[in-house]
Design a protein around this motif. Sequence first.
Motif, PDB file in Angstrom:
ATOM      1  N   PHE A 155       0.860  -1.178   0.000  1.00 28.98           N
ATOM      2  CA  PHE A 155       0.000   0.000   0.000  1.00 28.98           C
ATOM      3  C   PHE A 155       0.897   1.229   0.000  1.00 28.98           C
ATOM      4  O   PHE A 155       2.090   1.137   0.260  1.00 28.98           O
ATOM      5  CB  PHE A 155      -0.969   0.013   1.194  1.00 28.98           C
ATOM      6  CG  PHE A 155      -0.291   0.172   2.521  1.00 28.98           C
ATOM      7  CD1 PHE A 155      -0.101   1.432   3.074  1.00 28.98           C
ATOM      8  CD2 PHE A 155       0.156  -0.930   3.226  1.00 28.98           C
ATOM      9  CE1 PHE A 155       0.533   1.583   4.293  1.00 28.98           C
ATOM     10  CE2 PHE A 155       0.793  -0.790   4.449  1.00 28.98           C
ATOM     11  CZ  PHE A 155       0.976   0.477   4.976  1.00 28.98           C
ATOM     12  N   LEU A 156       0.312   2.354  -0.303  1.00 28.52           N
ATOM     13  CA  LEU A 156       1.063   3.609  -0.377  1.00 28.52           C
ATOM     14  C   LEU A 156       0.739   4.427   0.866  1.00 28.52           C
ATOM     15  O   LEU A 156      -0.385   4.903   1.035  1.00 28.52           O
ATOM     16  CB  LEU A 156       0.675   4.357  -1.648  1.00 28.52           C
ATOM     17  CG  LEU A 156       1.519   5.537  -2.068  1.00 28.52           C
ATOM     18  CD1 LEU A 156       2.995   5.163  -2.176  1.00 28.52           C
ATOM     19  CD2 LEU A 156       1.028   6.070  -3.405  1.00 28.52           C
ATOM     20  N   GLU A 157       1.705   4.518   1.751  1.00 29.10           N
ATOM     21  CA  GLU A 157       1.524   5.268   2.988  1.00 29.10           C
ATOM     22  C   GLU A 157       1.328   6.757   2.700  1.00 29.10           C
ATOM     23  O   GLU A 157       0.443   7.398   3.267  1.00 29.10           O
ATOM     24  CB  GLU A 157       2.741   5.062   3.902  1.00 29.10           C
ATOM     25  CG  GLU A 157       2.658   5.772   5.222  1.00 29.10           C
ATOM     26  CD  GLU A 157       1.603   5.211   6.145  1.00 29.10           C
ATOM     27  OE1 GLU A 157       0.992   6.007   6.874  1.00 29.10           O
ATOM     28  OE2 GLU A 157       1.363   3.999   6.139  1.00 29.10           O
ATOM     29  N   SER A 158       2.155   7.294   1.796  1.00 31.32           N
ATOM     30  CA  SER A 158       2.111   8.727   1.548  1.00 31.32           C
ATOM     31  C   SER A 158       2.552   9.039   0.118  1.00 31.32           C
ATOM     32  O   SER A 158       3.503   8.444  -0.390  1.00 31.32           O
ATOM     33  CB  SER A 158       3.050   9.431   2.539  1.00 31.32           C
ATOM     34  OG  SER A 158       3.193  10.786   2.215  1.00 31.32           O
ATOM     35  N   LEU A 159       1.857   9.990  -0.498  1.00 30.97           N
ATOM     36  CA  LEU A 159       2.260  10.515  -1.796  1.00 30.97           C
ATOM     37  C   LEU A 159       2.240  12.026  -1.703  1.00 30.97           C
ATOM     38  O   LEU A 159       1.214  12.623  -1.375  1.00 30.97           O
ATOM     39  CB  LEU A 159       1.324  10.065  -2.918  1.00 30.97           C
ATOM     40  CG  LEU A 159       1.626  10.658  -4.302  1.00 30.97           C
ATOM     41  CD1 LEU A 159       3.003  10.225  -4.799  1.00 30.97           C
ATOM     42  CD2 LEU A 159       0.554  10.270  -5.299  1.00 30.97           C
ATOM     43  N   ARG A 160       3.402  12.625  -1.934  1.00 25.41           N
ATOM     44  CA  ARG A 160       3.522  14.085  -1.915  1.00 25.41           C
ATOM     45  C   ARG A 160       3.947  14.539  -3.298  1.00 25.41           C
ATOM     46  O   ARG A 160       4.953  14.079  -3.828  1.00 25.41           O
ATOM     47  CB  ARG A 160       4.536  14.536  -0.886  1.00 25.41           C
ATOM     48  CG  ARG A 160       4.619  16.048  -0.805  1.00 25.41           C
ATOM     49  CD  ARG A 160       5.227  16.498   0.508  1.00 25.41           C
ATOM     50  NE  ARG A 160       4.857  17.859   0.797  1.00 25.41           N
ATOM     51  CZ  ARG A 160       5.583  18.915   0.440  1.00 25.41           C
ATOM     52  NH1 ARG A 160       6.710  18.764  -0.195  1.00 25.41           N
ATOM     53  NH2 ARG A 160       5.164  20.138   0.741  1.00 25.41           N
ATOM     54  N   LEU A 161       3.152  15.420  -3.880  1.00 25.82           N
ATOM     55  CA  LEU A 161       3.446  15.989  -5.196  1.00 25.82           C
ATOM     56  C   LEU A 161       3.654  17.484  -5.035  1.00 25.82           C
ATOM     57  O   LEU A 161       2.729  18.219  -4.685  1.00 25.82           O
ATOM     58  CB  LEU A 161       2.292  15.733  -6.161  1.00 25.82           C
ATOM     59  CG  LEU A 161       1.951  14.282  -6.452  1.00 25.82           C
ATOM     60  CD1 LEU A 161       0.609  14.186  -7.168  1.00 25.82           C
ATOM     61  CD2 LEU A 161       3.046  13.636  -7.284  1.00 25.82           C
ATOM     62  N   LYS A 162       4.885  17.931  -5.236  1.00 31.78           N
ATOM     63  CA  LYS A 162       5.195  19.351  -5.181  1.00 31.78           C
ATOM     64  C   LYS A 162       5.428  19.784  -6.630  1.00 31.78           C
ATOM     65  O   LYS A 162       6.438  19.423  -7.233  1.00 31.78           O
ATOM     66  CB  LYS A 162       6.436  19.594  -4.316  1.00 31.78           C
ATOM     67  CG  LYS A 162       6.660  21.028  -3.992  1.00 31.78           C
ATOM     68  CD  LYS A 162       7.779  21.195  -2.989  1.00 31.78           C
ATOM     69  CE  LYS A 162       7.994  22.659  -2.694  1.00 31.78           C
ATOM     70  NZ  LYS A 162       9.093  22.861  -1.740  1.00 31.78           N
ATOM     71  N   LEU A 163       4.459  20.515  -7.163  1.00 28.51           N
ATOM     72  CA  LEU A 163       4.415  20.766  -8.602  1.00 28.51           C
ATOM     73  C   LEU A 163       4.588  22.242  -8.929  1.00 28.51           C
ATOM     74  O   LEU A 163       4.443  23.101  -8.068  1.00 28.51           O
ATOM     75  CB  LEU A 163       3.083  20.251  -9.154  1.00 28.51           C
ATOM     76  CG  LEU A 163       2.749  18.808  -8.746  1.00 28.51           C
ATOM     77  CD1 LEU A 163       1.322  18.472  -9.116  1.00 28.51           C
ATOM     78  CD2 LEU A 163       3.719  17.835  -9.387  1.00 28.51           C
ATOM     79  N   ASP A 164       4.871  22.515 -10.199  1.00 25.49           N
ATOM     80  CA  ASP A 164       4.950  23.902 -10.641  1.00 25.49           C
ATOM     81  C   ASP A 164       4.118  24.079 -11.906  1.00 25.49           C
ATOM     82  O   ASP A 164       3.361  23.183 -12.288  1.00 25.49           O
ATOM     83  CB  ASP A 164       6.397  24.348 -10.831  1.00 25.49           C
ATOM     84  CG  ASP A 164       7.147  23.600 -11.909  1.00 25.49           C
ATOM     85  OD1 ASP A 164       6.504  22.967 -12.768  1.00 25.49           O
ATOM     86  OD2 ASP A 164       8.381  23.643 -11.903  1.00 25.49           O
ATOM     87  N   HIS A 165       4.260  25.208 -12.565  1.00 25.48           N
ATOM     88  CA  HIS A 165       3.390  25.541 -13.696  1.00 25.48           C
ATOM     89  C   HIS A 165       3.581  24.641 -14.910  1.00 25.48           C
ATOM     90  O   HIS A 165       2.770  24.650 -15.812  1.00 25.48           O
ATOM     91  CB  HIS A 165       3.565  27.011 -14.085  1.00 25.48           C
ATOM     92  CG  HIS A 165       4.920  27.332 -14.632  1.00 25.48           C
ATOM     93  ND1 HIS A 165       6.014  27.522 -13.822  1.00 25.48           N
ATOM     94  CD2 HIS A 165       5.341  27.478 -15.897  1.00 25.48           C
ATOM     95  CE1 HIS A 165       7.062  27.787 -14.577  1.00 25.48           C
ATOM     96  NE2 HIS A 165       6.686  27.771 -15.829  1.00 25.48           N
ATOM     97  N   TYR A 166       4.616  23.825 -14.943  1.00 25.68           N
ATOM     98  CA  TYR A 166       4.815  22.900 -16.059  1.00 25.68           C
ATOM     99  C   TYR A 166       3.984  21.628 -15.906  1.00 25.68           C
ATOM    100  O   TYR A 166       3.873  20.836 -16.827  1.00 25.68           O
ATOM    101  CB  TYR A 166       6.288  22.497 -16.188  1.00 25.68           C
ATOM    102  CG  TYR A 166       7.184  23.634 -16.604  1.00 25.68           C
ATOM    103  CD1 TYR A 166       7.113  24.170 -17.881  1.00 25.68           C
ATOM    104  CD2 TYR A 166       8.109  24.163 -15.705  1.00 25.68           C
ATOM    105  CE1 TYR A 166       7.928  25.218 -18.255  1.00 25.68           C
ATOM    106  CE2 TYR A 166       8.939  25.205 -16.078  1.00 25.68           C
ATOM    107  CZ  TYR A 166       8.840  25.735 -17.348  1.00 25.68           C
ATOM    108  OH  TYR A 166       9.643  26.758 -17.720  1.00 25.68           O
ATOM    109  N   SER A 167       3.434  21.428 -14.743  1.00 24.08           N
ATOM    110  CA  SER A 167       2.665  20.208 -14.488  1.00 24.08           C
ATOM    111  C   SER A 167       1.362  20.225 -15.271  1.00 24.08           C
ATOM    112  O   SER A 167       0.675  21.235 -15.334  1.00 24.08           O
ATOM    113  CB  SER A 167       2.366  20.083 -12.994  1.00 24.08           C
ATOM    114  OG  SER A 167       3.565  20.021 -12.276  1.00 24.08           O
ATOM    115  N   CYS A 168       1.041  19.098 -15.825  1.00 23.78           N
ATOM    116  CA  CYS A 168      -0.176  18.947 -16.614  1.00 23.78           C
ATOM    117  C   CYS A 168      -1.305  18.461 -15.705  1.00 23.78           C
ATOM    118  O   CYS A 168      -1.139  17.482 -14.973  1.00 23.78           O
ATOM    119  CB  CYS A 168       0.078  17.955 -17.743  1.00 23.78           C
ATOM    120  SG  CYS A 168      -1.385  17.534 -18.689  1.00 23.78           S
TER     121      CYS A 168
END
Length: 178
Positions: free
Chosen positions: A79-92
Amino acid sequence: MAHRDRISNLPEELLLKILSSLPAKDVAVTMVLSKRWKFLWTLVPRLEYDHSMYQDDVDGSSRFSRFVHSSLLLHEAPFLESLRLKLDHYSCAADIGVWVKTAVKRSVRELDIEINSPSLSTPVLLPWSLYSEGCKRLVTLKLSHTTLVDTSSSSPASFTSLKKLSLVHMKYPSQDLF
């Protein structure tokens, strides 16, 4: 005298805990250390992706996006305990939706999405599975600089295990904008 690799002799649980404290980019490169480490990175239960650590290709396609897609596809932790996505303006926005859907399928417990450029041209549509019974294990949800869009689903949102909710700089557009 041969050099002994003491860290590789540690129990797998401890190695995974150590790897969980690193950004996903650094975790993945550990596969070259030895045979024992080749697939160990795919079992890390805490994943953190930071777009600022990547530079976009000249043709506009993102190495970051490809890396997140492929590493989530290869991820094999129970299982996935944690998912952190730190994104910027290039992210779709579409990519973000796919990543969240993948995390929900992996029974994610903590989901943290931070978009450092609130001026995405397309609002981030989080998949309905995030709000529905498909995400029974979600305990913590943190959203920053995202746009919540009413998906007009007939079923109400249900966060049966949610204990912590953080919404920072959120946008709630009216339906006529879409």
